[in-house]
Design an enzyme around this catalytic site. Structure first.
Site, mmCIF file in Angstrom:
data_model
loop_
_atom_site.group_PDB
_atom_site.id
_atom_site.type_symbol
_atom_site.label_atom_id
_atom_site.label_comp_id
_atom_site.label_asym_id
_atom_site.label_seq_id
_atom_site.Cartn_x
_atom_site.Cartn_y
_atom_site.Cartn_z
ATOM 1 N N CYS B 89 -32.887 13.752 47.209
ATOM 2 C CA CYS B 89 -33.675 13.781 46.421
ATOM 3 C C CYS B 89 -34.073 14.769 45.149
ATOM 4 C CB CYS B 89 -34.884 12.872 47.187
ATOM 5 S SG CYS B 89 -35.887 11.293 45.813
ATOM 6 N N HIS B 205 -33.289 9.012 51.028
ATOM 7 C CA HIS B 205 -34.424 9.660 51.796
ATOM 8 C C HIS B 205 -33.933 8.928 53.664
ATOM 9 C CE1 HIS B 205 -37.232 11.600 49.365
ATOM 10 N NE2 HIS B 205 -36.570 10.542 48.495
ATOM 11 N N GLU B 207 -34.514 10.963 55.566
ATOM 12 C CA GLU B 207 -36.168 11.430 56.660
ATOM 13 C C GLU B 207 -36.911 10.156 57.311
ATOM 14 O OE1 GLU B 207 -35.325 11.859 53.937
ATOM 15 O OE2 GLU B 207 -37.377 13.000 52.912
#
Lengths: 82, 236
Positions: B89, B205, B207
């Site tokens: 991002c 994302h 994560e």
């Protein structure tokens, strides 16, 4: 018809976090002689009338009521006939 | 703990740095250290993660000021020597600003901040980040206002010729069409790499899709693919 060119700036006494953050970037870049970076807005639009005083009046209202926040910003503008 | 070490850089304004640390270290169990942006030492990391967030408040262009943080000279040096760098991002935007990846980010076509799960088709399965994935389409969350990737035609041709387009927005069945594009990015591009494929930037994302408690673990596949490949390198 007129073209209005408006510049809106934060009042000098009001903190400008964007200007500060960008100036920190300048220091990281190795530029050491710049200070007092302030970030404002430039706005351009057409006013569809041939009456300069009516145009002036509309631009002023637009700036005061919508484009700027009079509590913390000042504005200036020019009107050019096109 | 694995032999592979991740370093997650914290810029002023990063807000997904701890998400990345938590997912990689606590959930996946790979050794991870946070690295402050004013440091220059990458702490012997094998992989550098540039996390999401709003570095320097996004006051100029997203990622533009972060590119000049002291740590970035070390990251650029590391990346150009073949070190593995993952930009997520805002981290992807920083990679673009640093010139490590080509192109720019524009505001989302809708002019709206988007926050939702999307599907990604894996376009290039022949990278360390993707070659151990056992799926063609993965589900990851996005959360951004400026994720509309743009590059000129010459750059796009180069990206295609060199297989640098890694992920595209798609349907859950892998169909690529404008209706599955959340931000207007050119050719539905969600993630690209450099020619050498050691630098990956993506808007979604991974994560935030590692912990089973979140109901989605597809992001972990990217980290584990990378780790498996790096462990093979060490063992060879």
């Amino acid at each position: 018809m007129f073209i209005a060119k408006v510049i809106i700036k934060r009042r000098p006494t009001i903190l400008d976090p964007a200007g500060k953050a960008v100036e920190q970037g300048a220091k990281l870049l190795g530029i050491s002689n710049v200070s007092g970076t302030r970030i404002g807005k430039y706005i351009e639009f057409i006013v569809n009338t041939d009456d300069k005083s009516a145009a002036d009046n509309e631009v002023k209202i637009y700036c005061e009521k919508l484009l700027s926040n009079p509590i913390m910003e000042d504005f200036e503008y020019t009107l050019e006939e096109i | 703990m694995s032999k592979i070490k991740f370093g997650v850089v914290t810029f002023p304004g990063s807000n997904c740095d701890y998400d990345a640390f938590y997912a990689i270290n606590n959930v996946l169990g790979y050794k991870t250290e946070l690295i402050w942006h004013k440091d220059t030492d990458l702490k012997n990391s094998d992989v550098i993660v540039l996390p999401g967030g709003f570095s320097y408040g996004d006051y100029l262009r997203t990622g533009a000021i972060a590119r000049f943080s002291p740590i970035m000279d070390s990251v650029i040096d590391f990346a150009l020597k073949g070190g593995f760098v993952l930009g997520i991002c805002n981290g992807f935007q920083i990679l673009l600003e640093a010139g490590l990846l080509p192109g720019v980010m524009l505001k989302n076509e809708s002019l709206k901040f988007v926050c939702k799960n999307i599907y990604l088709k894996i376009i290039n399965r022949n990278t360390f980040f993707t070659n151990k994935l056992n799926k063609d389409v993965i589900k990851l969350p996005i959360k951004h206002g400026e994720g509309n990737y743009f590059a000129d035609e010459k750059t796009l041709n180069e990206l295609e010729e060199n297989d640098q387009i890694i992920f595209k927005y798609a349907s859950k069945y892998g169909e690529i069409s404008a209706k599955y594009n959340p931000n207007g990015s050119v050719k539905n591009i969600a993630g690209i790499s450099n020619r050498e494929k050691n630098i990956l930037g993506l808007m979604p994302h991974p994560e935030n899709a590692c912990d089973p408690i979140l109901g989605n673990t597809d992001g972990s596949l990217i980290f584990s693919s990378l780790v498996k490949n790096l462990l093979n390198l060490i063992e060879v």
